[in-house]
Enzyme design. Structure first.
Site, PDB file in Angstrom:
ATOM      1  N   ALA A 189      38.058  -8.040  69.915  1.00 32.05           N
ATOM      2  CA  ALA A 189      38.636  -7.858  68.574  1.00 32.05           C
ATOM      3  C   ALA A 189      39.559  -6.641  68.582  1.00 32.05           C
ATOM      4  O   ALA A 189      39.751  -6.012  69.621  1.00 32.05           O
ATOM      5  CB  ALA A 189      37.515  -7.681  67.568  1.00 32.05           C
ATOM      6  N   ASN A 190      40.133  -6.319  67.444  1.00 32.76           N
ATOM      7  CA  ASN A 190      40.887  -5.064  67.327  1.00 32.76           C
ATOM      8  C   ASN A 190      40.639  -4.457  65.947  1.00 32.76           C
ATOM      9  O   ASN A 190      39.915  -5.017  65.138  1.00 32.76           O
ATOM     10  CB  ASN A 190      42.379  -5.296  67.606  1.00 32.76           C
ATOM     11  CG  ASN A 190      43.014  -6.225  66.591  1.00 32.76           C
ATOM     12  OD1 ASN A 190      43.088  -5.930  65.411  1.00 32.76           O
ATOM     13  ND2 ASN A 190      43.463  -7.389  67.074  1.00 32.76           N
ATOM     14  N   ARG A 191      41.220  -3.287  65.719  1.00 30.60           N
ATOM     15  CA  ARG A 191      40.854  -2.499  64.536  1.00 30.60           C
ATOM     16  C   ARG A 191      41.615  -2.880  63.258  1.00 30.60           C
ATOM     17  O   ARG A 191      41.482  -2.225  62.242  1.00 30.60           O
ATOM     18  CB  ARG A 191      41.104  -1.014  64.798  1.00 30.60           C
ATOM     19  CG  ARG A 191      40.213  -0.428  65.864  1.00 30.60           C
ATOM     20  CD  ARG A 191      40.470   1.081  65.956  1.00 30.60           C
ATOM     21  NE  ARG A 191      39.945   1.619  67.193  1.00 30.60           N
ATOM     22  CZ  ARG A 191      38.659   1.871  67.400  1.00 30.60           C
ATOM     23  NH1 ARG A 191      37.778   1.644  66.440  1.00 30.60           N
ATOM     24  NH2 ARG A 191      38.259   2.350  68.547  1.00 30.60           N
TER      25      ARG A 191
END
Ligand code: C5P
Length: 401
Positions: A210-212
């Site tokens: 995932a990413n932020r």
């Protein structure tokens, strides 16, 4: 910084006697923050729920409650309504809705409502049984037909422990709709699709890469576009509250987002790719959960397709294509290179290493770059203000064609 369309507008905030009257304080605060001149009116019943002093302290002028012996003017029944740019009634009780429908001008608020030519936003709040009563349904339908903007109540907890439809809409939604009513409708009939959030690429049945990205900037762009009259689709990986009037398509991976965005590109005019799409994904996602006991797995990654570049390559002449560039160095040069390579009309460049900027924050600072226009720098501002600047640029690009 782009000001709210409510800035400088004279807004009458009518508060009637329901328990949700306490939420009028938050609406009032937000209106003042948006730069509106707020004239509060309370009915007698409203004053059983919140104090006039509280509203007076926060508003642009003291609360008005009286038709007779009004300290502000001798003819309050027409003066307040005539001077208004917008009237919001929040909460609107069943009684106040009935009176407004009938033109029954027994108090200052009802007089103001029928002495105005300004648009009216009515925000009902009451128990479910009352909201669903045929008389209320009929009154609301009639007012809607007359052009009154009804902000539907939400489903949720009500006074007395009941749960159901009838809870006053969220103050943020009410503000969005108020801005829509007074703002420029310069995207009327234009179809806008916005992608938002970070993609999640499956490793196995439970794990993802995932990413932020929070999706907040994309949601703000969608909210602003709908406020300007556009028909808006949001292709989203996050569960933020759906902005009123926006159609959401929920996706998770880059592949799902690609499919949704490529399909949307066919029948949308403006494409805003605000999502943080993973650049790499596992070649194979295990169908079950990879067991810890089996040792450290080797995960082979492959590049994801560049959705935006793909849409750019097949871009129609009437399309407006907007991308984002989150950078930690050489902001403008890197963003310019992407603008050209992906055949974009606008790129929103942000230095995500600066404080208060980018992922998860409510604020952002960006540079807007176009192929043949000077860069526009937006200093630290709310994501909604940044969204306004982006939509202003989109309108400008369309008008220049
Ligand atoms: O090249 P970079 O990832 O920095 O480009 C960012 C822009 O490209 C964003 O608008 C992002 O949504 C889009 N993008 C995409 N597909 C990818 C990677 C990025 O559409 N696989």
């Amino acid at each position: 910084m782009s000001a709210s369309p409510l800035a400088g507008k004279r807004v009458v905030l009518g508060v009637t006697g329901g328990i949700a009257a306490y939420k009028a304080i938050e609406i009032l605060r937000r209106l003042v923050d948006a730069g509106a001149h707020v004239v509060p009116i309370m009915t007698d019943a409203a004053q059983h729920f919140v104090g006039a002093t509280t509203l007076s302290a926060l508003a642009s002028e003291p609360v008005q409650t009286k038709l007779w012996n009004n300290p502000t003017t001798a003819i309050p029944h027409t003066k307040v309504g005539q001077g208004a740019d917008l009237i919001i009634v929040a909460p609107a009780t069943a009684k106040s809705i009935a009176a407004y429908r009938m033109g029954y001008s027994h108090d200052l608020l009802q007089n103001t409502l029928i002495a105005t030519r300004a648009p009216v936003v009515l925000c009902p709040a009451m128990h479910t049984e009352m909201w669903e009563h045929p008389s209320v349904v009929d009154n609301v339908a009639t007012l809607r037909k007359r052009g009154v903007q009804i902000v539907e109540p939400e489903y949720g907890r009500l006074a007395g422990g009941d749960t159901g439809a009838g809870r006053l809409a969220d103050p943020a939604t009410i503000l969005d709709i108020a801005e829509r009513v007074v703002g420029p409708a310069d995207l009327t009939g234009v179809r806008v699709v916005v992608s938002a959030g970070g993609t999640r690429e499956p490793i196995d049945a439970v794990r993802v890469i995932a990413n932020r990205s929070s999706g907040k900037q994309g949601y703000a762009v969608a909210t602003e576009a709908v406020a300007r009259g556009a028909e808006v689709t949001l292709v989203s990986t996050v569960g933020l509250p759906t902005p009123a009037g926006v159609q959401v398509i929920a996706v998770e991976s880059a592949a799902e987002m690609q499919e949704a965005m490529e399909r949307a590109a066919i029948n949308h005019d403006v494409i805003v790719m605000a999502a943080a799409v993973a650049d790499f994904r596992p070649v194979h996602a295990a169908s079950g959960k990879i067991k810890k006991g089996d040792g450290v797995p080797e995960i082979v990654l492959q590049q994801t397709p560049d959705i935006l570049a793909g849409i750019g390559a097949r871009k129609r002449n009437d399309h407006v294509l907007v991308g984002f560039a989150a950078e930690t160095a050489n902001l403008v040069d890197n963003a310019k290179e992407k603008l050209e390579r992906k055949r974009l009309d606008l790129i929103v460049a942000n230095d995500v290493s600066a404080s208060g900027v980018g992922f998860a924050h409510d604020t952002n600072a960006v540079t807007l770059l176009r192929p043949d226009a000077k860069p526009v720098e937006i200093d630290l501002a709310t994501k909604r203000e940044v969204a306004r600047a982006i939509i202003n640029a989109v309108v400008d690009i369309r008008n220049a064609r």
